[in-house]
Write a protein that holds these residues in place. Sequence first.
Motif, PDB file in Angstrom:
ATOM      1  N   ILE A   1      37.457  84.029  -0.876  1.00 58.43           N
ATOM      2  CA  ILE A   1      36.695  84.219   0.402  1.00 58.43           C
ATOM      3  C   ILE A   1      36.351  85.666   0.576  1.00 58.43           C
ATOM      4  O   ILE A   1      35.111  85.904   1.383  1.00 58.43           O
TER       5      ILE A   1
ATOM      6  N   GLU B   1      42.179  81.735  -1.189  1.00 58.50           N
ATOM      7  CA  GLU B   1      41.798  81.642   0.022  1.00 58.50           C
ATOM      8  C   GLU B   1      42.837  81.649   1.322  1.00 58.50           C
ATOM      9  O   GLU B   1      43.996  81.116   0.817  1.00 58.50           O
ATOM     10  N   SER B   2      42.826  82.378   2.296  1.00 53.90           N
ATOM     11  CA  SER B   2      43.597  82.120   3.386  1.00 53.90           C
ATOM     12  C   SER B   2      42.904  82.550   4.682  1.00 53.90           C
ATOM     13  O   SER B   2      42.571  83.495   5.048  1.00 53.90           O
ATOM     14  N   ILE B   3      42.403  81.527   5.464  1.00 53.03           N
ATOM     15  CA  ILE B   3      41.665  81.415   6.664  1.00 53.03           C
ATOM     16  C   ILE B   3      42.074  82.182   7.632  1.00 53.03           C
ATOM     17  O   ILE B   3      41.421  82.794   8.420  1.00 53.03           O
ATOM     18  N   THR B   4      43.384  82.256   7.966  1.00 48.95           N
ATOM     19  CA  THR B   4      44.246  82.985   8.893  1.00 48.95           C
ATOM     20  C   THR B   4      43.574  84.460   8.943  1.00 48.95           C
ATOM     21  O   THR B   4      43.860  85.213  10.060  1.00 48.95           O
TER      22      THR B   4
ATOM     23  N   VAL C   1      40.950  85.819   7.653  1.00 50.07           N
ATOM     24  CA  VAL C   1      39.538  85.951   7.824  1.00 50.07           C
ATOM     25  C   VAL C   1      39.027  86.969   8.820  1.00 50.07           C
ATOM     26  O   VAL C   1      38.305  87.844   8.698  1.00 50.07           O
TER      27      VAL C   1
ATOM     28  N   ASN D   1      39.975  82.403  16.563  1.00 52.60           N
ATOM     29  CA  ASN D   1      41.163  82.576  15.487  1.00 52.60           C
ATOM     30  C   ASN D   1      42.211  83.207  15.965  1.00 52.60           C
ATOM     31  O   ASN D   1      43.356  83.002  15.586  1.00 52.60           O
TER      32      ASN D   1
END
Length: 516
Positions: free
Chosen positions: A44, A288-291, A293, A510
């Motif tokens: 990411i 990846e780690s969406i939190t 981003v 988020n």
Amino acid sequence: MAGDITETGSLYSPFMGLIYIFNLIVGTGALTMPKAFGAAGWLISLVLIILLGFFSFMTTTFVVETMSVANARLRWKTREKQNEVHKATFEEKLHAAFANNHKKDDAHTEDVIEDEEENQSEEERRALLAPVNDPKRRRVDLYDITERVEMGQMASMFFNKIGWYLFYLCIVIYLYGDLAIYAAAVPKSLRDITCPVNITCNVKPSKQINLTNSSPCWGTAVNRQNAYRVYLGAFSLLLGPFVFFNVQKTKYLQLLTSLMRWVAFTIMIILAMTRITHGKGEGHPVMESITSVPNLFGVCVYSFMCQHSLPSLVTPIKNKRHLSLLVFFDFLVILIFYLVLSFTGIFCFKNKDIKDIYTLNFMDKCDPITSAKEIGYFLGLFPVFTLSTNFPIIAITLRNNLKTLFHRDGYTYPWIIDRIFFPLLTIVPPIAVAFGTDDLEFLVGVTGSYAGAGIQYLIPAFLVYSARKEQRILFGPGSINKHTSPFRHTFWVYFVLIWGTLSVIFVTVNHILTKS
């Protein structure tokens, strides 16, 4: 960033211009990037930084195009004033002729003078609006960037009153965030350098003491949090008073800080690569780690920030013929530099061990590669010196912008408001924020995600849209601007506006979901 036309200063070559832009962009944000990369994941991070670098380059070309239209507008206004003076001179001659009672000859003289005036005005117009390869345009180019028109002045030219207020509000919020970041970074670096840490090198990491803000620093009486606040208080007392005066960054100080920046980043990259090649790399970053981003987005936006200072850097460049290509090359070098710095960092150190000020990772006395005290102290003090020299400059810039934001035509500030209230309004809020938190990743993320997104995406897009509209009105649709952005289609302007708006919404949602 004050909204006025200022002197261009001494000219320099395109190569020096690229160095100045590089030094402007690569700053505090780069020191927080490895931690943000490690938290968000390498895939990411790779995709997002390339995407954000591309958008930043695009909006940089938007600002350059707006600067050229602003110069054209000023040049055209100057021509109009000259024509008015020329016309007034002719009218004085006519009145003098009538006073001499030569009515018949004077009527003939008036017709001849008016014809000459119209011919001269039309000739100047053709010279200004002629195609680039037309010989008539060799001496005069309407879109040459010769006057340094700052962002505030361009906002006054192309925005209405509401847009002008929103512009200055965005600039002020960004500068407040900048000062809070600087005010937290310097004391935090000094705290981590001077607070002794009792580490036994042969003890397993799981049995080492985890440092927190409540951990002792100078004996049991002063913990690390209190030591940070002591340094922050000293920092405020030493550098805060500068906001009450005027100070400028000298050329030699800029060269010194630029040299320190290059040396420090080069040392960190070499040391991290040496650890990895010796098989001592401990980093195993996730994909990846969406939190994470939102913070990564803010850090990347902050790390590519240069749009607000472009007029000061681009205008003095001598030869601007291939300006867009040179800026693209600069952004490409910076992107590669960020990738090398961040990827060596996340594969060299464990994610939980990466400091939010990356230089502090190179003070491990147990590591034979990074255990040299001289290198550790140099890297640890690097942000202290560079950020301390920049703090008064940014504080004075914020003070001047606050004065402009609240100023009313025909009104002069009383002495106590001008010399006491505005300096205190400048310095107190960021110091208070720094006293409340020393989380640099959070401060950089918030500053970049909101005010930074406004300055880097929304303002340049609105500026170039308004400038192109006025260009068509003043000079006609056939006028050729040699500094037009490669992204000249209106689609790109709307694309940037949509991207910036959706990014801010995503980051906000988020943050809310993460906290809930």
